[in-house]
Write a protein that holds these residues in place. Structure first.
Motif, PDB file in Angstrom:
ATOM      1  N   PRO A   1       0.958  -1.296   0.369  1.00 28.15           N
ATOM      2  CA  PRO A   1      -0.129   0.577   0.317  1.00 28.15           C
ATOM      3  C   PRO A   1       0.596   1.238  -0.342  1.00 28.15           C
ATOM      4  CG  PRO A   1       0.116  -1.042   2.158  1.00 28.15           C
ATOM      5  CD  PRO A   1       0.798  -2.274   1.263  1.00 28.15           C
ATOM      6  N   THR A   2       0.538   2.273  -0.281  1.00 22.44           N
ATOM      7  CA  THR A   2       0.830   3.399  -0.600  1.00 22.44           C
ATOM      8  C   THR A   2       1.364   4.080   0.762  1.00 22.44           C
ATOM      9  OG1 THR A   2      -0.130   3.736  -2.657  1.00 22.44           O
ATOM     10  CG2 THR A   2       0.957   5.712  -1.887  1.00 22.44           C
ATOM     11  N   THR A   3       0.667   4.132   2.108  1.00 26.03           N
ATOM     12  CA  THR A   3       0.232   4.857   2.956  1.00 26.03           C
ATOM     13  C   THR A   3       1.711   4.607   3.568  1.00 26.03           C
ATOM     14  OG1 THR A   3      -1.923   4.395   3.441  1.00 26.03           O
ATOM     15  CG2 THR A   3      -0.823   5.233   5.214  1.00 26.03           C
ATOM     16  N   PRO A   4       1.926   3.252   3.954  1.00 25.74           N
ATOM     17  CA  PRO A   4       3.283   3.835   4.685  1.00 25.74           C
ATOM     18  C   PRO A   4       4.682   4.630   3.644  1.00 25.74           C
ATOM     19  CG  PRO A   4       2.738   1.760   3.956  1.00 25.74           C
ATOM     20  CD  PRO A   4       2.144   2.220   3.325  1.00 25.74           C
ATOM     21  N   PHE A   5       4.546   4.329   2.826  1.00 28.82           N
ATOM     22  CA  PHE A   5       6.084   5.456   2.272  1.00 28.82           C
ATOM     23  C   PHE A   5       5.618   7.120   2.275  1.00 28.82           C
ATOM     24  CE2 PHE A   5       5.565   1.545  -0.692  1.00 28.82           C
ATOM     25  CZ  PHE A   5       7.148   1.555  -0.199  1.00 28.82           C
ATOM     26  N   LEU A   6       4.334   6.964   1.456  1.00 27.42           N
ATOM     27  CA  LEU A   6       3.956   8.776   2.292  1.00 27.42           C
ATOM     28  C   LEU A   6       3.688   9.255   4.031  1.00 27.42           C
ATOM     29  CD1 LEU A   6       0.394   8.870   0.724  1.00 27.42           C
ATOM     30  CD2 LEU A   6       2.353  10.190  -0.044  1.00 27.42           C
ATOM     31  N   LEU A   7       3.610   8.513   4.667  1.00 27.48           N
ATOM     32  CA  LEU A   7       4.427   8.480   5.995  1.00 27.48           C
ATOM     33  C   LEU A   7       5.435   8.739   6.103  1.00 27.48           C
ATOM     34  CD1 LEU A   7       1.711   6.094   8.521  1.00 27.48           C
ATOM     35  CD2 LEU A   7       1.654   9.116   7.710  1.00 27.48           C
ATOM     36  N   LEU A   8       6.160   7.732   5.544  1.00 26.45           N
ATOM     37  CA  LEU A   8       7.956   7.797   5.318  1.00 26.45           C
ATOM     38  C   LEU A   8       8.520   8.990   4.749  1.00 26.45           C
ATOM     39  CD1 LEU A   8      10.384   6.580   6.243  1.00 26.45           C
ATOM     40  CD2 LEU A   8      10.641   5.093   3.936  1.00 26.45           C
ATOM     41  N   ALA A   9       8.011   9.709   3.795  1.00 25.50           N
ATOM     42  CA  ALA A   9       8.230  10.970   3.065  1.00 25.50           C
ATOM     43  C   ALA A   9       8.391  12.265   3.836  1.00 25.50           C
ATOM     44  CB  ALA A   9       7.403  11.143   1.999  1.00 25.50           C
ATOM     45  N   ALA A  10       7.595  11.745   4.865  1.00 23.95           N
ATOM     46  CA  ALA A  10       7.087  12.977   5.289  1.00 23.95           C
ATOM     47  C   ALA A  10       8.054  13.033   6.735  1.00 23.95           C
ATOM     48  CB  ALA A  10       5.259  12.751   6.544  1.00 23.95           C
ATOM     49  N   TRP A  11       8.718  11.964   7.899  1.00 22.66           N
ATOM     50  CA  TRP A  11       9.154  11.812   8.031  1.00 22.66           C
ATOM     51  C   TRP A  11      10.471  12.027   8.071  1.00 22.66           C
ATOM     52  CZ3 TRP A  11      13.914   9.342   9.126  1.00 22.66           C
ATOM     53  CH2 TRP A  11      14.186   9.390  10.870  1.00 22.66           C
ATOM     54  N   CYS A  12      11.013  11.955   6.439  1.00 22.85           N
ATOM     55  CA  CYS A  12      12.254  12.405   6.117  1.00 22.85           C
ATOM     56  C   CYS A  12      12.513  13.773   5.835  1.00 22.85           C
ATOM     57  CB  CYS A  12      12.557  11.284   5.101  1.00 22.85           C
ATOM     58  SG  CYS A  12      12.559   9.075   5.503  1.00 22.85           S
ATOM     59  N   PHE A  13      10.703  14.417   5.693  1.00 23.30           N
ATOM     60  CA  PHE A  13      11.176  15.887   5.101  1.00 23.30           C
ATOM     61  C   PHE A  13      11.746  16.585   6.147  1.00 23.30           C
ATOM     62  CE2 PHE A  13       9.009  14.843   0.485  1.00 23.30           C
ATOM     63  CZ  PHE A  13      10.136  14.582  -0.381  1.00 23.30           C
ATOM     64  N   ALA A  14      10.910  15.758   6.936  1.00 22.14           N
ATOM     65  CA  ALA A  14      10.500  16.398   8.671  1.00 22.14           C
ATOM     66  C   ALA A  14      11.984  16.918   9.168  1.00 22.14           C
ATOM     67  CB  ALA A  14      10.009  15.834   9.414  1.00 22.14           C
ATOM     68  N   HIS A  15      13.102  15.852   8.756  1.00 23.06           N
ATOM     69  CA  HIS A  15      14.275  16.426   9.007  1.00 23.06           C
ATOM     70  C   HIS A  15      15.894  16.421   8.233  1.00 23.06           C
ATOM     71  CE1 HIS A  15      12.606  13.451  11.959  1.00 23.06           C
ATOM     72  NE2 HIS A  15      13.051  13.931  12.852  1.00 23.06           N
ATOM     73  N   SER A  16      14.988  17.266   6.935  1.00 22.13           N
ATOM     74  CA  SER A  16      15.319  16.942   5.928  1.00 22.13           C
ATOM     75  C   SER A  16      15.375  18.492   5.192  1.00 22.13           C
ATOM     76  CB  SER A  16      16.059  16.174   4.745  1.00 22.13           C
ATOM     77  OG  SER A  16      14.839  15.672   3.945  1.00 22.13           O
ATOM     78  N   SER A  17      14.236  18.977   4.201  1.00 21.75           N
ATOM     79  CA  SER A  17      13.630  19.696   3.778  1.00 21.75           C
ATOM     80  C   SER A  17      12.288  20.305   4.259  1.00 21.75           C
ATOM     81  CB  SER A  17      13.341  19.342   2.163  1.00 21.75           C
ATOM     82  OG  SER A  17      12.656  20.257   1.691  1.00 21.75           O
ATOM     83  N   ASP A  18      12.343  21.270   4.128  1.00 23.42           N
ATOM     84  CA  ASP A  18      11.363  22.122   4.978  1.00 23.42           C
ATOM     85  C   ASP A  18      10.099  22.622   3.887  1.00 23.42           C
ATOM     86  OD1 ASP A  18       9.248  23.562   7.156  1.00 23.42           O
ATOM     87  OD2 ASP A  18       9.376  25.402   5.908  1.00 23.42           O
ATOM     88  N   ARG A  19      11.001  23.021   3.061  1.00 28.73           N
ATOM     89  CA  ARG A  19      10.093  23.148   1.706  1.00 28.73           C
ATOM     90  C   ARG A  19       9.278  21.627   0.760  1.00 28.73           C
ATOM     91  NH1 ARG A  19      10.855  22.675  -4.136  1.00 28.73           N
ATOM     92  NH2 ARG A  19      12.831  21.672  -3.710  1.00 28.73           N
ATOM     93  N   ARG A  20       9.733  21.007   0.980  1.00 30.60           N
ATOM     94  CA  ARG A  20       9.256  19.630   0.585  1.00 30.60           C
ATOM     95  C   ARG A  20       8.259  18.923   1.629  1.00 30.60           C
ATOM     96  NH1 ARG A  20      14.664  19.112  -1.918  1.00 30.60           N
ATOM     97  NH2 ARG A  20      14.334  19.068  -4.083  1.00 30.60           N
ATOM     98  N   LEU A  21       8.487  19.393   2.715  1.00 24.17           N
ATOM     99  CA  LEU A  21       8.209  18.702   3.595  1.00 24.17           C
ATOM    100  C   LEU A  21       6.054  20.061   3.934  1.00 24.17           C
ATOM    101  CD1 LEU A  21       6.916  17.121   6.499  1.00 24.17           C
ATOM    102  CD2 LEU A  21       7.853  19.059   7.492  1.00 24.17           C
TER     103      LEU A  21
END
Length: 300
Positions: free
Chosen positions: A6-26
């Protein structure tokens, strides 16, 4: 689109990664028109509406069922898919049910005169929640200037927990902007125009670390033209930097800074009352306030 997963885990992982790397992408992810709201609710622990729970679980079981029936011949793979479906189902059902509430809009301006017609139309008092067919509205006033506005907007967001913030007011237009008095615009980016050094009384050099802030919350359907704003402490100062800017404000940068820090969607709406540098006697504040409030009443 991936088979089996399912897609959801990847969306949540992306949110976690962006929160620690790129405010613009978050910010882009959290404000995506299709799924941003669900990720914001998940991160904030706000629960999931019952309709969304059953929709998600239905898609999950259909997808896993089709995968198990047609894409997985090994019985152990099918068993694993079933275990994943059961685990995700338990996880989703463990979330508290989110009750759907009316959207709350915080409308802020520097001075009462700028929103007097809106207050009258809503029969509202500053700081009091008004319920309308379209949602809840709170109107507050910050005072003039960047310091007062930054502190006030931060406090109002904390107190009223709005779903969005609209900053409204009048503004001056630069001579090369092409804007007419009475025109209403939305500000897509803000910068600090008078943060810098006067090397001579007529030579101003902007501070090299001055950051331009952008607004990521303006939808494609938003009806107002987008402009760049220049926030200053002294309106009409003759030598400050304004290259690429259409209007001059005294509180706009404060909204962008406070809204981004709080993670609350925000929009700045301004009506042109004068040309920057024009004598006060030539300002048409009445027309600007009228046009500004006509627009606010139409959307609120």
């Amino acid at each position: 689109a991936l088979p089996l997963l399912p897609t959801t885990p990847f969306l949540l992982l992306a949110a976690w990664c962006f929160a620690h790397s790129s405010d613009r992408r978050l910010q882009w992810l959290l404000n995506n028109r299709l799924f941003g709201k669900y990720i914001r609710d998940y991160r904030a622990g706000n629960g999931i509406p019952r309709r969304v729970k059953w929709y998600a679980l239905s898609l999950l079981w259909i997808t896993i069922g089709l995968s198990a029936a047609f894409a997985a011949e090994n019985p152990w793979v099918r068993l694993g898919l079933g275990a994943i479906a059961v685990g995700v189902t338990i996880h989703v059902l463990s979330f508290k049910r989110k009750t759907v509430k009316k959207e709350r809009t915080l409308v802020v301006a520097a001075e009462t005169v700028e929103l007097a017609p809106l207050l009258e139309a809503l029969e509202a008092e500053p700081g009091r929640v008004i319920t309308t067919p379209r949602g809840e509205i709170v109107i507050c006033f910050t005072g003039v200037g960047l310091v007062a506005a930054t502190l006030a907007v931060t406090e109002f967001i904390k107190k009223h927990t709005p779903d969005r913030v609209i900053q409204a007011g009048i503004a001056g237009a630069y001579a090369d902007s092409g804007l007419a008095v009475g025109e209403v615009v939305t500000v897509a980016e803000e910068r600090l125009g008078d943060l810098g050094v006067f090397h001579t009384p007529t030579t101003f050099v902007p501070w090299k670390g001055s950051e331009t802030l952008t607004c990521p919350y303006i939808s494609a359907a938003w009806p107002l033209p987008r402009v760049a704003g220049n926030s200053v402490q002294a309106a009409g100062a003759p030598c400050v930097s304004h290259e690429g800017c259409a209007i001059e404000t005294m509180e706009g940068y404060a909204l962008f800074a406070a809204g981004r820090a709080a993670g609350v969607p925000f929009t700045q709406v301004r009506a042109v009352s004068n040309a920057v540098g024009a004598p006060r006697a030539e300002w048409n504040i009445g027309l600007a306030v009228e046009k500004l409030n006509d627009f606010l009443i139409s959307i609120l």
